[in-house]
Enzyme design. Structure first.
Site, PDB file in Angstrom:
ATOM      1  N   ASP A   1      11.175 -38.044   1.062  1.00 22.80           N
ATOM      2  CA  ASP A   1       9.728 -37.857   1.229  1.00 22.80           C
ATOM      3  C   ASP A   1       9.363 -36.418   1.576  1.00 22.80           C
ATOM      4  O   ASP A   1       8.463 -35.826   0.969  1.00 22.80           O
ATOM      5  CB  ASP A   1       9.194 -38.804   2.300  1.00 22.80           C
ATOM      6  CG  ASP A   1       9.203 -40.256   1.836  1.00 22.80           C
ATOM      7  OD1 ASP A   1       9.766 -40.531   0.764  1.00 22.80           O
ATOM      8  OD2 ASP A   1       8.651 -41.116   2.547  1.00 22.80           O
TER       9      ASP A   1
ATOM     10  N   ASP B   1       1.444 -41.891  13.287  1.00 21.70           N
ATOM     11  CA  ASP B   1       2.046 -40.577  13.466  1.00 21.70           C
ATOM     12  C   ASP B   1       1.166 -39.434  12.981  1.00 21.70           C
ATOM     13  O   ASP B   1       1.212 -38.336  13.530  1.00 21.70           O
ATOM     14  CB  ASP B   1       3.405 -40.516  12.770  1.00 21.70           C
ATOM     15  CG  ASP B   1       4.496 -41.181  13.587  1.00 21.70           C
ATOM     16  OD1 ASP B   1       4.287 -41.365  14.801  1.00 21.70           O
ATOM     17  OD2 ASP B   1       5.553 -41.518  13.029  1.00 21.70           O
TER      18      ASP B   1
END
Length: 394
Positions: free
Chosen positions: A13, A122
């Site tokens: 990612d 997050d």
């Protein structure tokens, strides 16, 4: 050339994000990794970043700082979100964000970026930290909220196009989403998304099942000074080494597993499995040492502020004035919290065997069933009559 500091793990990612930032912002990307005790492959991080043309690759060892200045204060607060979650992911983000901004200032970068998704907590935690230390001077780039990549298949396609290595377990079905640091490991996604499904045993990384745990009890002595743990079985250890030791002891005895459905800050319910072995021992031991060292009012004041404190940490408000104010309440009499706690670990259970302290808060003379003159029992009658009158007051 403009510079961007990316929170980089070396995985698929963030490698895709790194290339996407280069492509869409025409900027030099600085790859920044905080080592806070996660499984880290430095060679992989450096190799993958260099393959993508990165010149500055920074890996910082923050394990001891993380445990001493972030985990320990939270343990002193006994912070538990929604009665279960020990906040292992939540507590890690503020430190990463703080250091990322410091790196950005050092290299005169105009922006910072992270790999948090658009549905999770997050992104909030990172960006509140960025805002606190960077203000309006440093731009925040959140690729998952900007790009047109919508699925795991889109990411795989983009990775192939840009010659980004694709881990075998990420081909086809989406992988489990895993976050780990020295304090905990969290696992989300795949079969866990449906709360009716049991968590498969193979997902657990640092704890064994109670069935496979030893049939023999394990004893461990934790020494506290000024409300922080300083030694295990009489051996003084620095904070990160101490937590490492407890992680091993607890993990071998099937301690520290939690399976929960939580309410995310942004309003979505999510199901996750968390492992916090050493942290679970510290919470139990710290409560035990406070029980024989602190007075009733101090203990109850801490209990009252804990839920708010935990929610502030969960929501990313670690650096807020409110959290710091609550920390002062929590730490008001921490200088009184010293002594030794002996725990028994057995197949997922923790039993307190011994509490030892030089503190005089606990009086054996007053509590003894033997007759003594240190406690005036006649005053109890007045005490009860007073509180009887309070029953009908609103």
């Amino acid at each position: 050339m403009k510079k961007i500091v990316l929170a980089y793990s070396g995985g698929l990612d963030t490698s895709i994000i790194l290339r996407w930032l280069q492509e869409n912002y025409k900027a030099e990307v600085i790859a920044y990794t905080s080592d806070i005790g996660q499984e880290i492959n430095r060679k992989k991080i450096i190799t993958n970043a260099k393959r993508l043309g990165v010149k500055n690759i920074i890996i910082e060892d923050l394990k001891n700082v993380f445990v001493k200045d972030y985990v320990f204060p939270m343990i002193r607060a006994h912070a538990v979100y929604e009665g279960v979650y020990l906040l292992g992911t939540s507590i890690a983000r503020p430190l990463i964000a703080k250091r990322q901004i410091a790196i950005a200032k050092k290299f005169k970068a105009y922006a910072v970026s992270h790999g948090a998704t658009g549905k999770g907590n997050d992104q909030v935690r990172f960006e509140l930290g960025y805002a606190f230390f960077g203000g309006k001077k440093i731009k925040i780039i959140a690729p998952w909220r900007e790009w047109k990549l919508q699925s795991r298949a889109d990411l795989i396609k983009y990775a192939k196009k840009n010659n980004i290595p694709i881990p075998k377990d990420k081909k086809g079905a989406p992988p489990f989403s895993i976050d780990d640091n020295i304090f905990h490991t969290s696992t989300e996604g795949k079969v866990l998304e449906n709360p009716k499904n049991s968590a498969p045993e193979f997902i657990f990384q640092r704890t064994i099942s109670p069935e496979k745990a030893p049939n023999k009890k394990t004893k461990v002595k934790i020494t506290f000074k000024n409300s922080d743990p300083i030694a295990i079985n009489g051996k003084r250890l620095r904070p990160d080494k101490l937590l490492d030791k407890l992680n091993i002891l607890a993990g071998k005895n099937a301690i520290g597993r939690v399976d929960l459905v939580e309410n995310r800050f942004i309003g979505i319910k999510s199901r996750g499995v968390y492992e916090t072995p050493g942290g679970t021992l510290l919470y139990a031991a710290h409560r035990a040492i406070e029980s024989v060292t602190l007075d009733k009012k101090t203990v109850h004041d801490k209990e009252r502020v804990m839920p708010e404190y935990a929610e502030l940490v969960y929501n990313g408000y670690w650096f807020s004035k409110k959290r710091i104010k609550l920390q002062k309440i929590i730490d008001k009499k921490r200088n009184q919290v010293s002594g030794e706690i002996v725990l028994c670990l057995y197949k997922g259970n923790i039993t307190i065997l011994s509490r030892k302290t030089k503190n005089k808060a606990y009086s054996m003379k007053k509590v003894s069933f033997e007759e003594n003159k240190t406690f005036n029992k006649k005053k109890v009658e007045k005490f009860i009559k007073f509180h009887s009158k309070q029953l009908n007051k609103s």
